[in-house]
Enzyme design. Structure first.
Site, PDB file in Angstrom:
ATOM      1  N   GLU A   1       7.651   0.554 -15.344  1.00 44.84           N
ATOM      2  CA  GLU A   1       6.649   0.936 -14.234  1.00 44.84           C
ATOM      3  C   GLU A   1       7.677   2.649 -13.967  1.00 44.84           C
ATOM      4  O   GLU A   1       7.181   3.173 -12.758  1.00 44.84           O
ATOM      5  CB  GLU A   1       6.778   0.517 -12.313  1.00 44.84           C
ATOM      6  CG  GLU A   1       6.478  -1.011 -13.317  1.00 44.84           C
ATOM      7  CD  GLU A   1       5.038  -1.291 -12.476  1.00 44.84           C
ATOM      8  OE1 GLU A   1       4.527  -1.139 -11.338  1.00 44.84           O
ATOM      9  OE2 GLU A   1       4.555  -1.748 -12.910  1.00 44.84           O
TER      10      GLU A   1
ATOM     11  N   HIS B   1       9.938  -1.252  -6.235  1.00 44.07           N
ATOM     12  CA  HIS B   1      10.526  -0.324  -7.724  1.00 44.07           C
ATOM     13  C   HIS B   1      12.071  -0.299  -6.495  1.00 44.07           C
ATOM     14  O   HIS B   1      12.096  -0.528  -5.751  1.00 44.07           O
ATOM     15  CB  HIS B   1       9.796   1.137  -7.295  1.00 44.07           C
ATOM     16  CG  HIS B   1       7.917   1.108  -7.802  1.00 44.07           C
ATOM     17  ND1 HIS B   1       7.303   1.229  -7.899  1.00 44.07           N
ATOM     18  CD2 HIS B   1       7.630  -0.534  -8.904  1.00 44.07           C
ATOM     19  CE1 HIS B   1       6.386   1.022  -8.394  1.00 44.07           C
ATOM     20  NE2 HIS B   1       6.242   0.063  -9.180  1.00 44.07           N
TER      21      HIS B   1
ATOM     22  N   CYS C   1       7.657   8.294  -4.491  1.00 44.46           N
ATOM     23  CA  CYS C   1       6.943   7.966  -4.971  1.00 44.46           C
ATOM     24  C   CYS C   1       5.791   9.109  -5.852  1.00 44.46           C
ATOM     25  O   CYS C   1       5.137   9.049  -6.526  1.00 44.46           O
ATOM     26  CB  CYS C   1       5.853   7.078  -4.969  1.00 44.46           C
ATOM     27  SG  CYS C   1       7.024   6.279  -4.031  1.00 44.46           S
TER      28      CYS C   1
HETATM   29  O1  SUG Z   1       1.972   0.928  -7.548  1.00 38.59           O
HETATM   30  N1  SUG Z   1      -0.006   1.071  -4.755  1.00 38.59           N
HETATM   31  C1  SUG Z   1       1.452   1.652  -5.310  1.00 38.59           C
HETATM   32  C2  SUG Z   1       2.312   2.531  -4.440  1.00 38.59           C
HETATM   33  C3  SUG Z   1       3.268   2.965  -6.016  1.00 38.59           C
HETATM   34  C4  SUG Z   1       3.956   3.725  -5.520  1.00 38.59           C
HETATM   35  N2  SUG Z   1       5.343   4.009  -5.894  1.00 38.59           N
HETATM   36  C5  SUG Z   1       6.575   3.881  -6.652  1.00 38.59           C
HETATM   37  N3  SUG Z   1       7.031   2.913  -5.314  1.00 38.59           N
HETATM   38  N4  SUG Z   1       7.092   4.630  -7.035  1.00 38.59           N
HETATM   39  C6  SUG Z   1       1.685   0.056  -6.383  1.00 38.59           C
HETATM   40  O2  SUG Z   1       1.939  -0.922  -5.926  1.00 38.59           O
HETATM   41  C7  SUG Z   1      -2.346   0.357  -3.292  1.00 38.59           C
HETATM   42  C8  SUG Z   1      -3.391   0.559  -4.227  1.00 38.59           C
HETATM   43  C9  SUG Z   1      -4.438  -0.014  -3.084  1.00 38.59           C
HETATM   44  O3  SUG Z   1      -3.641  -1.351  -2.704  1.00 38.59           O
HETATM   45  O4  SUG Z   1      -5.075  -0.194  -2.995  1.00 38.59           O
HETATM   46  C10 SUG Z   1      -0.661   0.629  -4.620  1.00 38.59           C
HETATM   47  O5  SUG Z   1      -1.476   0.562  -5.463  1.00 38.59           O
END
Ligand code: SUG
Length: 417
Positions: free
Chosen positions: A165, A234, A344
């Site tokens: 990731e 994460h 993020c």
């Molecule tokens: O992968 N949310 C992302 C958020 C990523 C955050 N990134 C870091 N922490 N670096 C994920 O969980 C939600 C999409 C939705 O539900 O519509 C989503 O993919």
């Protein structure tokens, strides 16, 4: 060697919506099927970029990916978007590429055996809507980081054994940006009870090997399963780092080697100071720790922390101890509702002057590009979106038209992956 840290932020795409796609990410689950505001989301992200630019921190823009994902539609045999079943629509329309902390892992040239910047796009295999970002991410990164200074690796094999990731599970500590650093890879735990891990140890090890890192300066930390089960999907939800400063919550890891803690300036926030559940609800650690051009570090924190007495107190403690100069609270609420805070939305890159000059010039944010992007967002983006709107065939047209204009604006080709 003299080097600076630059940020590349993901521009929020015109189809930003809340689909509840990310099991283990509590904000995404909580806001599933609520109304989103793509225009506001994109402007909030852009304002954060402008804020950093105005502080004198080099800032780049990463374009959104074309959605709906035309290749997946074709691959599954649908003649056009009208035929795509509802349960798939939200995934091929997701604007999740905005969270570029998950786009790739980047090792600066000071750390690698061949003195080049190594880039591995993340495969994001744990979630379908994110896994379909990988090839376009690679395509964009190759256009942005051009020339002999940069080594572009392929994403790791698309199996959970190599679940990766990106930078959200990668940190780097060094006395100064340009010095040789210690790269820290954080991986998941099989001992979770509620939520599955996203990053595998094998993936982290493969990247360290591909990037030709010195094993003596590479550390692998295992996430604490209790933290993952509390919604820490994460590492950047529970730790932050910049230059010699490493700040994390006491429940973040199984263990942290003494040696690492002694070598760098390490601050551990205790459960008493900030409960794990508040770490997740405020996104305290999903802040950007940044070195100012004139020296000293500041924090860009999510606005949500300002209203939270304990989170604010922790930040005030960092200021009063002289660890950081100031904390700025910025509003990225539209992204936060899907589990993406300030950190993020950005991917950090440490660059020497020569490397910086090799970057595609049109992605650097300046006042003219900022103004052009504001106009572009206001022209194309909707200010309200619900799950049913994904059924509207006009949305696909609008989204592709917006990206075609952006492509001309920043000189990046966006043809479908
Ligand atoms: O992968 N949310 C992302 C958020 C990523 C955050 N990134 C870091 N922490 N670096 C994920 O969980 C939600 C999409 C939705 O539900 O519509 C989503 O993919």
């Amino acid at each position: 060697m003299n080097a600076v840290e630059a940020n590349i932020d993901g521009l929020v795409g015109p189809t930003h919506n809340y689909a509840g796609l990310a099991f283990g990410n509590i904000a995404s689950e909580k806001h599933a099927l609520t109304i989103s505001n793509p225009k506001q989301a994109a402007l909030q992200g852009l304002q954060k970029m402008k804020f950093l630019h105005d502080l004198g921190i080099p800032q780049m823009v990463m374009p959104p990916q074309p959605r709906p994902h035309a290749k997946i539609i074709r691959q599954l045999g649908y003649k056009d978007i009208k035929h795509v079943p509802k349960e798939l629509l939200n995934q091929i329309y997701s604007a999740s590429s905005m969270w570029v902390a998950n786009a790739a892992t980047i090792s600066p040239s000071a750390d690698t055996a061949d003195g080049k910047v190594h880039i591995t796009p993340a495969n994001l295999v744990s979630k379908f809507h994110r896994g379909i970002e990988a090839s376009t991410t690679a395509y964009y990164l190759k256009q942005i980081f051009k020339g002999t200074h940069f080594v572009h690796h392929d994403p790791l094999p698309s199996y959970m054994q190599f679940g990766d990731e990106g930078a959200a599970n990668h940190m780097r500590l060094s006395k100064a940006h340009g010095d040789k650093g210690t790269e820290i890879f954080v991986y998941g735990s099989a001992a979770t009870k509620k939520y599955p891990p996203r990053q595998s140890l094998q993936a982290s090890q493969a990247i360290a090997y591909l990037h030709r890192l010195n094993p003596k300066s590479t550390v692998f930390l295992q996430q604490n399963p209790e933290a993952v089960d509390a919604g820490v999907f994460h590492n950047d939800v529970i730790a932050m780092s910049n230059e010699e400063l490493f700040i994390y919550h006491e429940l973040a890891y199984e263990s942290v080697p003494q040696q690492l803690r002694r070598k760098y300036k390490t601050i551990v926030i205790s459960e008493k100071e900030l409960l794990l559940k508040d770490v997740v609800s405020t996104y305290f650690f999903n802040s950007q720790l940044v070195t100012l051009p004139e020296g000293g570090q500041i924090i860009i924190a999510p606005k949500e922390c300002e209203k939270h007495a304990k989170a604010r107190k922790c930040f005030e403690g960092l200021i009063s101890k002289g660890i950081v100069k100031k904390v700025y609270y910025l509003d990225v609420h539209e992204s936060m509702k899907n589990g993406g805070g300030p950190a993020c939305l950005r991917l950090r890159v440490v660059l020497t002057e020569k490397e910086r000059k090799a970057i595609h010039p049109k992605v650097w944010l300046n006042d003219a590009l900022y103004n052009a992007l504001c106009r572009w967002i206001k022209k194309y983006y909707r200010d309200r979106m619900l799950a049913d709107d994904l059924r509207d065939p006009l949305l696909a047209e609008e989204s592709f038209a917006a990206l075609a204009e952006l492509s001309r604006l920043i000189g990046i080709s966006m043809e479908a992956s």
